[in-house]
Design a protein around this motif. Structure first.
Motif, short mmCIF file in Angstrom:
data_model
loop_
_atom_site.label_atom_id
_atom_site.label_comp_id
_atom_site.label_asym_id
_atom_site.label_seq_id
_atom_site.Cartn_x
_atom_site.Cartn_y
_atom_site.Cartn_z
N LYS A 18 10.69 9.99 -16.85
CA LYS A 18 9.58 10.27 -16.16
C LYS A 18 9.07 9.28 -15.28
O LYS A 18 8.86 9.52 -14.09
N PHE A 19 8.94 8.05 -15.82
CA PHE A 19 8.47 6.92 -15.15
C PHE A 19 9.56 6.53 -13.94
O PHE A 19 9.15 6.13 -12.62
N ALA A 20 10.92 6.55 -14.13
CA ALA A 20 11.91 6.32 -13.23
C ALA A 20 11.63 7.37 -12.04
O ALA A 20 11.77 6.88 -10.80
N GLY A 21 11.50 8.46 -12.18
CA GLY A 21 11.10 9.49 -11.07
C GLY A 21 9.91 9.07 -10.31
O GLY A 21 10.08 9.16 -9.09
N LEU A 22 8.63 8.63 -10.85
CA LEU A 22 7.64 8.28 -10.32
C LEU A 22 7.98 6.82 -9.45
O LEU A 22 7.62 6.92 -8.16
N LEU A 23 8.71 6.05 -9.78
CA LEU A 23 9.07 4.65 -9.23
C LEU A 23 10.16 5.09 -8.09
O LEU A 23 10.14 4.11 -7.06
N ALA A 24 10.86 5.94 -8.46
CA ALA A 24 11.66 6.11 -7.03
C ALA A 24 11.15 6.52 -5.56
O ALA A 24 11.75 6.17 -4.62
N GLN A 25 9.90 6.95 -5.61
CA GLN A 25 8.93 7.02 -4.28
C GLN A 25 8.16 5.75 -4.22
O GLN A 25 7.60 5.59 -3.22
N GLY A 26 8.31 4.66 -5.12
CA GLY A 26 7.48 3.47 -5.10
C GLY A 26 7.78 2.55 -4.40
O GLY A 26 8.87 2.49 -3.62
N PHE A 27 6.95 1.27 -4.47
CA PHE A 27 7.31 0.15 -3.43
C PHE A 27 7.95 -0.94 -4.39
O PHE A 27 7.75 -0.96 -5.62
N GLU A 28 8.81 -1.77 -3.77
CA GLU A 28 9.44 -2.99 -4.49
C GLU A 28 8.45 -3.69 -4.98
O GLU A 28 7.55 -4.20 -4.16
N ALA A 29 8.58 -4.41 -6.24
CA ALA A 29 7.75 -5.68 -6.60
C ALA A 29 8.87 -6.64 -7.02
O ALA A 29 9.58 -6.46 -7.67
N ILE A 40 6.52 -0.52 -8.02
CA ILE A 40 5.13 0.04 -8.62
C ILE A 40 5.13 1.34 -7.80
O ILE A 40 5.63 1.66 -6.77
N PRO A 41 4.22 2.18 -8.40
CA PRO A 41 4.19 3.63 -7.88
C PRO A 41 3.24 3.47 -6.55
O PRO A 41 2.63 2.62 -5.85
N ARG A 42 3.61 4.81 -5.86
CA ARG A 42 3.30 4.86 -4.42
C ARG A 42 1.86 5.42 -4.38
O ARG A 42 1.12 5.33 -3.37
N VAL A 43 1.47 5.75 -5.58
CA VAL A 43 -0.05 6.19 -5.56
C VAL A 43 -0.54 5.42 -6.58
O VAL A 43 -0.28 5.10 -7.60
N ASN A 50 -5.81 -3.96 -4.99
CA ASN A 50 -5.01 -5.12 -5.39
C ASN A 50 -3.37 -5.26 -4.93
O ASN A 50 -2.93 -6.15 -4.57
N VAL A 51 -2.76 -4.11 -4.71
CA VAL A 51 -1.53 -3.96 -4.15
C VAL A 51 -1.41 -4.48 -2.95
O VAL A 51 -0.73 -5.15 -2.42
N LYS A 52 -2.57 -3.87 -2.09
CA LYS A 52 -2.28 -4.38 -0.56
C LYS A 52 -2.68 -5.75 -0.56
O LYS A 52 -2.06 -6.46 0.05
N GLU A 53 -3.66 -6.46 -1.42
CA GLU A 53 -3.68 -7.90 -1.22
C GLU A 53 -2.46 -8.77 -2.01
O GLU A 53 -1.98 -9.75 -1.23
N GLU A 80 0.47 -0.22 1.64
CA GLU A 80 -0.57 0.61 1.59
C GLU A 80 -0.20 1.61 0.58
O GLU A 80 0.66 2.72 0.79
N VAL A 81 -0.86 1.71 -0.62
CA VAL A 81 -0.65 2.51 -1.72
C VAL A 81 -1.76 3.79 -1.25
O VAL A 81 -2.88 3.63 -1.17
N GLU A 82 -1.19 5.02 -1.79
CA GLU A 82 -1.96 6.25 -1.31
C GLU A 82 -3.11 6.41 -2.58
O GLU A 82 -2.67 6.25 -3.87
N VAL A 83 -4.33 6.45 -2.30
CA VAL A 83 -5.06 6.52 -3.20
C VAL A 83 -5.48 7.82 -3.83
O VAL A 83 -5.53 8.91 -2.92
N ILE A 84 -5.66 8.21 -4.88
CA ILE A 84 -5.82 9.41 -5.72
C ILE A 84 -7.21 9.51 -5.93
O ILE A 84 -7.66 8.77 -6.57
#
Length: 130
Positions: free
Chosen positions: A85-96, A107-110, A118-121, A126-130
């Motif tokens: 489940k987490f790997a599926g979420l991270l597939a759309q994420g940003f490299e850390a 890290i997740p995209r949302v 914090n991610v921006k800093e 630019e993480v999508e805010v939910i």
């Protein structure tokens, strides 16, 4: 040695509660993943802290004593279910940068507002805010 005894021994050695059980640790991992699916609401520091449960679970899986117990198959399959489940979420994420485990390399995209800031800093994303 019994699985629960070794699990608790490792928990104490790795700075976790001696009352932590395998079921509860998997539940913590699952709850964390669910929180991320909904947009993690804490700070980036809290995100990494909460995620540390997965590294702990890996240390248990990799422990030479645990490798010999029959409960390992059950334990690994329960973790794998949450991991997918987490790997599926991270597939759309940003490299850390950094991170030893696959779960720490993205890290997740949302996220919630605070984590997004914090991610921006920290990373410039630019993480999508939910």
């Amino acid at each position: 040695m019994l699985f629960l005894d070794r699990f608790r021994e490792l928990a104490v050695d790795l700075g976790r509660s001696p009352r932590l059980t395998p079921h509860r640790a998997i539940e913590e991992w699952s709850d964390f993943v669910d929180d991320c699916m909904e947009g993690y609401e804490g700070t980036l520091f809290e995100y990494w802290d909460d995620m540390s449960i997965r590294s702990f679970l890996q240390r248990v899986i990799d422990d030479p004593v645990v490798k010999e117990v029959p409960e390992l198959a059950w334990f690994k399959s329960e973790i794998q279910r949450v991991d997918e489940k987490f790997a599926g979420l991270l597939a759309q994420g940003f490299e850390a940068r950094g991170g030893r485990g696959w779960w720490e390399r993205k890290i997740p995209r949302v996220a919630g507002r605070e984590m997004a800031e914090n991610v921006k800093e920290q990373y410039g994303y630019e993480v999508e805010v939910i």
